[in-house]
Every structure is written in C-alpha cells, then in structure tokens.
Enzyme design. Structure first.
Site, short mmCIF file in Angstrom:
data_model
loop_
_atom_site.label_atom_id
_atom_site.label_comp_id
_atom_site.label_asym_id
_atom_site.label_seq_id
_atom_site.Cartn_x
_atom_site.Cartn_y
_atom_site.Cartn_z
N LYS A 1 55.95 34.05 40.88
CA LYS A 1 55.20 32.91 40.35
C LYS A 1 54.28 32.26 41.38
O LYS A 1 53.11 32.02 41.11
CB LYS A 1 56.17 31.88 39.78
N ARG B 1 58.95 32.69 32.80
CA ARG B 1 57.98 32.42 31.73
C ARG B 1 56.56 32.87 32.04
O ARG B 1 55.70 32.90 31.16
CB ARG B 1 58.00 30.92 31.40
N TYR C 1 24.48 61.07 49.08
CA TYR C 1 25.78 61.69 48.85
C TYR C 1 25.59 63.06 48.25
O TYR C 1 24.97 63.20 47.19
CB TYR C 1 26.57 60.77 47.89
N GLY D 1 57.04 25.14 45.72
CA GLY D 1 55.94 26.10 45.77
C GLY D 1 55.19 26.21 44.47
O GLY D 1 54.07 26.71 44.43
#
Ligand code: UD1
Ligand code: CA
Length: 452
Positions: free
Chosen positions: A23, A16, A385, A101
C-alpha cells in the site's frame, strides 16, 4: 537538547487496495506515499527516521533510501505491538513522533506545532486530533470538559461515544521513558484482539501523567489511504498543494484544473504553463519558458525562454530559446543546444543538435551528432538501425539536408555540404559538396492512362 526520532508505521497489508504493490508504495504526485511521510519528517529536521515494515517489506525496503532505519514487525498484532518493536532501538532517544505510512497528507507545519505543544506541556504523550463530520471507523477522543481521559476505538465504543466528532488521527508524540513502561501493561483484550497503541493514553491519565491533544484545522492530514478511491482523494489534495506552491513561486498556470505537476519537478519564475501540461519526474524548467498546451515532459530540462507545445518529452535536454513542436517527440538522450527549432512530427532520440539548427518537419533523427546552423529538410530519416546494430550519423556545421533524404548510418555529412532532395546517402559526403543520389527523370510523351 532532548533527542527526537520519527517512527513511521507501515507494516499493514492494505488488502482493500487489491494490489501486488504494498500500500505505502502507491504513488501520489509521482512519489510513493511513504516517501511523502519521510520527506515531511525530514523537513522538520528530526535526525532519525525508523520505518516499521512487515507485509511486502522487501519491495518497500528496496525503494527506501539508506538513511531510513528499518524495524521489522514479522506479525502484525496491532499498532501497540508495532511500537513495541521500536522501543529496543530507542536508547538515547527522549521523544518519538509516531506517524503512519498510509497518511501522506501530513504537513511539516503541523508536525512542528505538535512537537511544540508536546515540549511546552511536558506531556507523556501529545495526540494530533481532527474534527470529523463523519468520524466512522476512527478512534474517538474521550474528554471530561477539557481534560483528556482516553481514546476508544470505533469497534469498542458505546453508541454515545460514537457521537463524538473529535478523532485520533494516529499521529502522536511520546516521551519514550513513559511509553516504554506503559507498553508493558497493554493487552489484546478488545473486540479486534490487537495490541492497541491507543490504550497507553488511559494508562497515562490514570497514573496522573499529562496527555495533550492538538487539533489540526486541515482534516486532510488525518486521511488514511485504504482504497483506490481514497488514493484519488489524496492525489487531488497533493496536486492542489503543489499547484498553489508554484503559483506562489511566480509560475503562471493558465488553467490549474488541467495542469499536473509531480512532486519532484522544479520550476523557475515567469514560466507559463498552458492548459493540459503534465510535468513529471525530475523535470526542471528555467525562467520565461512557455510549456503547452498539451505537453507531457518526464525527466526533461528546458532552458530559458524556450517554447514547447503539443510535445511529448522523455529524458530530453532542451537549451535556451528553443522552439519545440507542435507534435514533437523527444526521446531519451536528446540534447538540444540553444536556439534549436524542432517542428511538427519530428522524433529525436539519443542525438545532440547544435546551436541554431533546424529540423522543422516530418523527420526522424536518431543516434546522431548534428552541428551548428544545420538545416534538415522535411521527411529526412536517419537509418540508424540495420536490425542488429545501431550506427551513428554525423552532420557537420552548416550542412543542408534536402527534403526526403535517407541517411544510411554510419555516415558523415561534411561541413557546408548539401544533399539533393530524395537522395539515399550511404557514403560520406565531403565538406562543401553537393551529393545527389536519384535516377534521371524520364518523359514518355502522349501517354494515355486508360488505353481501352
Ligand atoms: C488507528 C488508531 C485509531 C485512529 C486511526 C487513524 C489504533 C488502535 N487505532 O486505527 O484510533 O483513529 O489509526 O487512522 O492504533 N500497523 C503496523 N503494524 C500493525 C498494525 C498497524 O505497522 O500491527 C500500521 C498500519 O500499516 C498503518 C498504521 O499502523 O499504517 C495504522 O494502522 P491501522 O490498522 O490502519 O489502524 P486503524 O485501525 O485505522
Ligand atoms: Ca488506518
């Protein structure tokens, strides 16, 4: 002393979330969900932590520190099946604490309490429960009076059982010897066809073993993250906890509702955070600093008493008693000594600026070494640069760079030297020398703009 280990179940897919990221790797206050759970376990001093990984395990494994032991669950056949994979790794472990988790809001004080209840009741298992006004989708705690009977999953529950508000949070303590035996007797004969870990509780009860419950007051601890909306709820809870913590530690937040502090940030006392301050990564701020309004600092260090307003900083080190902003941009490798002033519309990258030097407005300083008490006039640009290479600009102590100077690197401005406003300086300037590079001003008299 009995031996404990923590087991974090994290093999599920998290469909989901609609994400390429597993996740448990989604961030809360800048830290992966799973890491919140690991850190919680660590703060109650459990010596071993095992993580059960399956979906996207390479990605999760790469982000975990080495001290977490990985147990692989190739196929996810349910929470009971997940714990079966752990049992062979549990020699010399007497009790395990099982967590998920995807439940990052669990707090150390609650884990401690759960373990204390488990110890003192000598239970085969102790379940962390919570009372939910809307318990839909969660396992219910079935009791007869005060006596625990079993846990029933939403999908397997009767209409009457579904009215029960006390839910199984999914966090438990187990006696490993008892659990090992009980797991041999669970089957996937249920509506979901899964091995339910929650089936062991009825087994324990039926054989006369004690199953304890401990109900947490903080319902957030039971929040499982399955969607982005739940992720946002968890983010808010964690944010409030962090803000409260720092206020208790002596930090003033003018407007907590617009202040964001990630989990890895460290603050000292008497700091003032103005509205719209966002502190990220490993930012560290010393006493008496005033940050904001409208300031975002990522992995920055700010010294004692410095003021930083309307600024974006990234991997920059700011010394003591500096004044930064408004509208400064400090990029990686910026190292400011004490009492430096960086004013409006100034960008600094990979440069060291010495004590008391000032870059008050409209400048770009890159790949530079700037000494002490240097003044850099408005509109100064280090041309570092050339399209291929980056070159260094060195500005020695007490030099004065006139407004709108271009410093074409590599170039060195000597101690006490001065550059004339508008000069493009491509050659080294010796100490105590004025360098001017601009054509003489011409006057054409009696000039009429539109001749027709
Ligand atoms: C589980 C509990 C339920 C409880 C709820 C709390 C069971 C059977 N039910 O239900 O009573 O109210 O948690 O949130 O345990 N996982 C694996 N491998 C698997 C299956 C799951 O590692 O094979 C992990 C998941 O990644 C997740 C955790 O275990 O981190 C919980 O699994 P989930 O499928 O979310 O369990 P629920 O059905 O929510
Ligand atoms: Ca869940």
């Amino acid at each position: 002393m009995p031996h404990w280990a923590a087991v974090i179940m994290a093999a599920g897919k998290g469909t989901r979330m609609k994400s390429k990221l597993p996740k448990v790797m989604h961030l809360l206050a800048g830290k992966p969900m799973l890491q919140h759970v690991i850190d919680c376990v660590r703060s109650v001093q459990i010596p071993r932590t095992m993580a059960i990984l399956g979906h996207g395990r390479e990605q999760v494994e790469a982000a975990l520190d080495r001290e977490v032991e990985i147990v692989v669950q190739e196929e996810q056949l349910g929470t009971g099946h997940a714990i079966m994979q752990v049992i062979p790794h549990c020699h010399e472990v007497d009790h395990i604490i099982v967590l998920s988790g995807d439940q990052p809001l669990i707090r150390p004080e609650t884990l401690q309490k759960l373990m204390d209840v488990h110890r003192s009741s000598q239970a085969a298992a102790t379940i962390l429960t919570a009372a939910f006004a809307n318990p839909f989708g969660l396992g219910r705690i079935i009791k007869e009076g005060d006596v625990f009977l079993r846990v029933v999953e939403e999908k397997d529950a009767t209409a009457e059982e579904r009215l029960i508000k006390e839910i199984n949070t999914g966090t438990y303590c187990f006696n490993v010897a008892k659990l090992r035996e009980a797991l041999k007797n669970i089957t996937p004969k249920n509506v979901q066809g899964e091995y339910y870990l929650t089936d062991v509780f009825a087994l324990f009860h039926s054989q006369g073993d004690v199953v304890q419950t401990y109900c947490t007051e903080d319902v957030h601890e039971a929040l499982g993250i399955n969607s982005r909306a739940q992720l946002a709820v968890a983010e808010d809870v964690i944010r409030q906890r962090i803000l409260t913590y720092w206020m208790e530690e002596g930090v003033t937040l003018i407007d907590p509702s617009s202040t964001f502090i990630e989990a890895g940030v460290v603050l000292k006392r008497d700091i003032v955070l103005q509205p719209f301050t966002i502190l990220k990564g490993k930012t560290y701020i010393e006493e008496d600093a005033v940050i904001g309004p409208h300031t975002t600092l990522t992995d920055c260090t700010v010294g004692v008493g410095s003021e930083v307003s309307h600024t974006v900083g990234n991997q920059a080190i700011i010394g003591n008693h500096c004044t930064i902003g408004p509208f400064a941009y400090l990029r990686p490798g910026t190292i400011l000594a004490d009492k430096v002033k960086v004013g409006d519309f100034v960008e600094i990258k990979n440069s060291k600026i010495g004590v008391g030097s000032k870059i008050p407005h409209l400048s770009y300083v890159g790949d530079s070494l700037v000494g002490e008490s240097v003044n850099i006039g408005a509109g100064t640009i280090t041309c570092n640069y050339d399209g291929v290479n980056k070159s260094k600009t060195i500005i020695r102590d007490k030099a004065f760079i006139g407004s709108n100077t271009n410093l074409v690197a590599p170039v060195e401005i000597g101690e006490g030297a001065v550059t004339g406003a508008g000069s493009t300086i491509a050659k080294n300037v010796p100490a105590h020398t004025l360098a001017v590079e601009r054509s003489t001003q011409r006057h054409i008299e009696n000039w009429v703009r539109n001749k027709k």
